[in-house]
Design a protein around this motif. Structure first.
Motif, short mmCIF file in Angstrom:
data_model
loop_
_atom_site.label_atom_id
_atom_site.label_comp_id
_atom_site.label_asym_id
_atom_site.label_seq_id
_atom_site.Cartn_x
_atom_site.Cartn_y
_atom_site.Cartn_z
N ALA A 255 10.73 33.76 7.77
CA ALA A 255 10.34 32.40 8.13
C ALA A 255 10.82 32.06 9.54
CB ALA A 255 10.91 31.41 7.12
N THR A 256 12.05 32.48 9.86
CA THR A 256 12.58 32.20 11.19
C THR A 256 11.77 32.92 12.26
OG1 THR A 256 14.77 32.08 10.18
CG2 THR A 256 14.68 32.19 12.58
N ILE A 257 11.43 34.18 11.97
CA ILE A 257 10.62 34.94 12.92
C ILE A 257 9.26 34.27 13.11
CG2 ILE A 257 9.46 37.15 13.32
CD1 ILE A 257 11.79 38.49 11.81
N ASP A 258 8.65 33.87 11.99
CA ASP A 258 7.34 33.23 12.09
C ASP A 258 7.43 31.89 12.81
OD1 ASP A 258 6.19 35.36 10.84
OD2 ASP A 258 5.99 34.40 8.88
N TRP A 259 8.53 31.19 12.60
CA TRP A 259 8.72 29.93 13.32
C TRP A 259 8.83 30.20 14.82
CZ3 TRP A 259 13.49 27.96 15.58
CH2 TRP A 259 13.36 26.65 16.07
N SER A 260 9.63 31.22 15.19
CA SER A 260 9.72 31.58 16.60
C SER A 260 8.35 31.98 17.15
CB SER A 260 10.71 32.74 16.78
OG SER A 260 12.02 32.33 16.50
N PHE A 261 7.59 32.69 16.33
CA PHE A 261 6.26 33.11 16.75
C PHE A 261 5.37 31.90 16.99
CE2 PHE A 261 1.89 34.50 15.80
CZ PHE A 261 1.77 35.57 16.67
N SER A 262 5.48 30.91 16.10
CA SER A 262 4.62 29.73 16.22
C SER A 262 4.93 28.92 17.47
CB SER A 262 4.75 28.85 14.98
OG SER A 262 6.02 28.21 14.95
N LEU A 263 6.16 29.04 17.98
CA LEU A 263 6.56 28.29 19.17
C LEU A 263 6.24 29.03 20.47
CD1 LEU A 263 10.00 26.91 17.95
CD2 LEU A 263 7.82 25.69 18.07
N CYS A 264 5.74 30.26 20.34
CA CYS A 264 5.34 31.01 21.54
C CYS A 264 3.96 30.54 22.00
CB CYS A 264 5.27 32.51 21.24
SG CYS A 264 6.86 33.29 20.95
N ALA A 267 -0.48 33.44 24.85
CA ALA A 267 -0.32 34.69 25.59
C ALA A 267 0.92 35.44 25.13
CB ALA A 267 -0.24 34.41 27.09
N GLU A 268 2.02 34.71 24.90
CA GLU A 268 3.25 35.35 24.42
C GLU A 268 3.04 35.95 23.03
OE1 GLU A 268 6.31 32.35 26.82
OE2 GLU A 268 5.92 32.08 24.67
N GLN A 269 2.31 35.23 22.18
CA GLN A 269 2.03 35.76 20.85
C GLN A 269 1.24 37.06 20.93
OE1 GLN A 269 0.00 32.57 18.84
NE2 GLN A 269 1.89 31.52 18.25
N ALA A 270 0.23 37.09 21.79
CA ALA A 270 -0.59 38.29 21.92
C ALA A 270 0.23 39.46 22.43
CB ALA A 270 -1.77 38.02 22.86
#
Length: 754
Positions: A255-264, A267-270
């Protein structure tokens, strides 16, 4: 000590570190288990750094995350140990022979994805190498007899009923970690009465998981602790409502990783997802090639990488004058899962393979030239990515042909660093997976044969060459010359008189086609075979001098060192011994620029012959001892590689010195490190007066003392409560290390040094 160049600082964990040290003192295999992100690697690294000085041979850290094929685990360990397999024996056997009799802490990090292979390796080391202690990290146990398991818990967090005052909160490791990482991002950050309740809330929500805490702390660049805590409170319940079968802490981390991912940013996500295909580390040029695509232009990759560094998704590593990036394993795994869901996985993996294809093609084309040393450094840091690209190509339908092309390149690199057997395995797998009419097949067969020759499987090499000849176009002169060269090398290894003629034939064709690189090694084979075996020194010199001139004109290093060694080889036996010594030392200096490899063993041995010719017999015996350590490290022996001159000069030196004096000097050489041996061989340092006690492991020193007391091997076994076979092995290794033949010599040596 060989430990990773990562931040080994850690907050707290004093109790856990003490438990790990106690477990290692009580047993020889300790595995740290726990979910991803709990801090197993950092704890293992910190403990290893603390314990390394207590092991005679230090600590070696092996990161298994770069492996895609568990069968290569022994090869990776061999590389980390600095071994160069020239024997053709399985890498596991080479590693075990090297470790036997040594006192070493071996850390195997991230075993879970190759747990079966890691277990088999650990069991073999426990059975055969009683001076080696192993520390593993894995999300599951290895299941090996004698394994001690220590579960690494999350960091301590304040309970709900504990007041959140700064002083009270700072007693907990999770809070101290958050503050430590926050201060690195926001200089001057401190725990205060105003922010302590929010920091405690963050640590509680994240269940004390170090990786999750570090990801949350990275958000302080743009948010306050209270804002981070509020967002975690809103997001985590939703995100942890995922797989109910997963342990709570694993769901919290995801969940923490996905939360960090959602805040990227998009372009950062890709870039996060696409960069997950890299193994080990990667640089910006590679990221721009692999990670650009829909939503990210090539020129936008740098900004995305910079953002991921800010968010602790990527870790920066300095390599020389360049920067490389690494993704933590847990984040890489999640990135691959998400990449699979986008439908881009095959495209991005193919792009990664194509990057390696282009990189190896460029290195191959520029191998003979002034940039050779830079290419060697580059290939060494890219080895994990090369393996990943080859493995993907072999497992992805329709892509195996790329392996024929990629693995057929850079044969000198694979050979010099002891990876010939691995390269042959890649080629064998690719040949089995491709059609008989594939255009790259004939050359791949010839290169597969070349690697088989290097590790002395001559029958298999001849079969591969015969198949290559059947498939080759009649007018393909370069391929026919390549097969002649491989046959010449096989003939030289077999002491066949036909080696010179085959080499001359190959060299002439390569010369006619202007292929200087391929002409070089046949010139060496011809020069040495003609000058040493046929006795035509003048003709041998001409060939080797041409080889040397070609290398010097192009600024080439590796083949230049080989040409100098070849000339020294001829001169020491039948020519100018002073010239021979100058050439051998120049060759050694060139090799040391690349890094000690198999050639160093040849050179130390040849410098021992030279010392014998000059009447410097103590120096000769010392060099024989220094060379013996390197011969063992490459899985070979001078009796195989350079039998004639080695036997003659060693016998001569022994006859002059006698067994006792020879043994002392030999032991001094065996006790030298690689760097010390090189300095001594170059005339830059004097040897120690005799082998240091530290050249033996603690157990070997103990056994030597009991031998000095007059105890038999059976008596020693009874006294130490170990098997007689183990004592026999210890005594033999003591004899080998000290260059002795008799137990009485051990007793004398020990008594003098005690």
């Amino acid at each position: 000590m060989d430990l990773p160049r990562i931040d080994t600082s850690y907050v707290g964990r004093r109790r856990e570190a003490t438990e790990v040290r106690a477990a290692l003192a009580a047993g020889r295999l300790v595995t740290l288990t726990g979910p991803g992100g709990v801090g197993k690697t950092r704890l293992a690294t910190a403990v290893a750094a603390r314990l390394a000085p207590g092991f005679g041979d230090g600590a070696v850290f092996v990161d298994l995350t770069e492996l895609r094929d568990g069968a290569l685990l022994p090869d990776l360990v061999a590389t980390r140990l600095g071994l160069h397999n020239r024997s053709g024996r399985p890498a596991l056997r080479l590693v075990l022979d090297h470790l036997r009799g040594r006192a070493l802490l071996l850390v195997l990090d991230n075993c879970e994805h190759v747990v079966d292979e890691a277990a088999a390796f650990a069991a073999a080391v426990l059975a055969e190498c009683d001076g080696v202690t192993m520390l593993g990290t894995s999300r599951q146990s290895l299941g090996v007899a004698g394994e001690r398991l220590l579960r690494v818990p999350s960091l301590a967090v304040p309970a709900e009923d504990v007041a959140s005052s700064p002083a009270e909160s700072a007693r907990y490791d999770a809070v101290r970690l958050f503050v430590d990482r926050a201060a690195a991002i926001v200089p001057g950050f401190e725990l205060t009465a105003g922010n302590a309740p929010a920091v405690v809330r963050i640590c509680r929500h994240l269940d004390g998981l170090p990786l999750a805490i570090e990801l949350a702390a990275a958000r302080l660049r743009s948010l306050s602790p209270r804002q981070v805590a509020d967002r975690l409170t809103r997001h985590l319940p939703l995100l942890t409502a995922g797989p109910r079968t997963a342990p709570e802490r694993q769901r919290t981390l995801r969940a923490t990783i996905d939360w960090s991912f959602s805040l990227c940013s998009p372009a950062e996500q890709a870039v996060w997802l696409r960069a997950s295909v890299f193994a080990g580390t990667f640089d910006l040029a590679a990221a721009e090639h692999v990670c650009a695509g829909p939503g990210v232009a090539p020129e936008g990759v740098l900004d995305a990488v910079d953002g991921l560094l800010d968010k602790s998704v990527l870790v920066r590593e300095d390599h020389g004058d360049g920067v490389r990036y690494r993704m933590l394993e847990t984040l890489r795994e999640r990135g691959q899962e998400l990449l699979e869901g986008t439908g881009e996985r095959r495209l991005v993996s193919a792009r990664h393979r194509d990057w390696i294809d282009r990189l190896t093609a460029s290195a191959d084309a520029n191998w003979v030239g002034p940039e050779q040393l830079s290419w060697i450094d580059r290939l060494r840091v890219e080895q994990a990515n090369v393996r990943a690209a080859l493995e993907w190509s072999l497992t992805e339908p329709g892509e195996a042909g790329a392996v024929l092309r990629i693995a057929s390149r850079l044969d000198e690199y694979w050979t010099f660093f002891g990876h010939s057997l691995e390269c042959r395995q890649w080629l064998d797998r690719a040949l089995a997976a491709t059609s008989s009419d594939h255009p790259d097949r004939p050359r791949a067969l010839a290169m597969c044969a070349l690697h088989a020759v290097w590790h002395l499987d001559l029958d298999a090499a001849m079969r591969r060459l015969a198949e290559a000849a059947e498939l080759a176009e009649p007018r393909d002169e370069l391929l026919h010359a390549l097969t002649s060269y491989v046959r010449a090398l096989a003939a030289q290894i077999s002491t066949d008189a036909g080696a010179a003629d085959l080499a001359a034939e190959a060299a002439a064709v390569f010369r006619a086609h202007g292929d200087v690189r391929r002409e070089l090694h046949p010139l060496w084979i011809f020069g040495v075979s003609t000058g040493y075996r046929k006795g035509d020194i003048a003709e041998g010199r001409r060939a080797l001098r041409r080889m040397l001139e070609l290398c010097e004109a192009r600024g080439e290093t590796r083949y230049r060192a080989m040409a100098q060694f070849g000339l020294a080889y001829l001169e020491v036996e039948r020519g100018d011994v002073e010239l021979s010594e100058r050439l051998a030392r120049e060759s050694l200096r060139n090799l040391m620029q690349i890094g000690a490899g198999s050639g160093t063993a040849y050179l130390l041995d040849s410098l021992a012959w030279i010392a014998d010719r000059k009447g410097e017999h103590v120096r000769a015996a010392t060099l024989f001892g220094a060379a013996a350590t390197l011969w063992r490290a490459i899985g070979s022996a001078p009796e195989i590689a350079v039998s004639g001159p080695h036997r003659a000069h060693r016998t001569s030196t022994l006859a002059v010195l006698g067994e006792e004096r020879f043994g002392r000097a030999f032991a001094a050489g065996r006790a030298m490190s690689g760097a010390e041996a090189a300095r001594f061989a170059l005339g830059e340092a004097a040897p120690a007066a005799g082998a240091r006690p530290g050249s033996l492991t603690g157990r070997q020193w103990q056994v030597a003392g009991l031998v000095a007391e007059g105890l038999s091997n059976r008596d020693i076994a009874d006294k130490l409560v170990i098997s007689q076979r183990t004592v026999d092995t210890h005594v033999q290794h003591i004899l080998d290390k000290l260059g002795f033949r008799k137990r009485a010599q051990i007793a004398t040596w020990f008594t003098e040094r005690r």
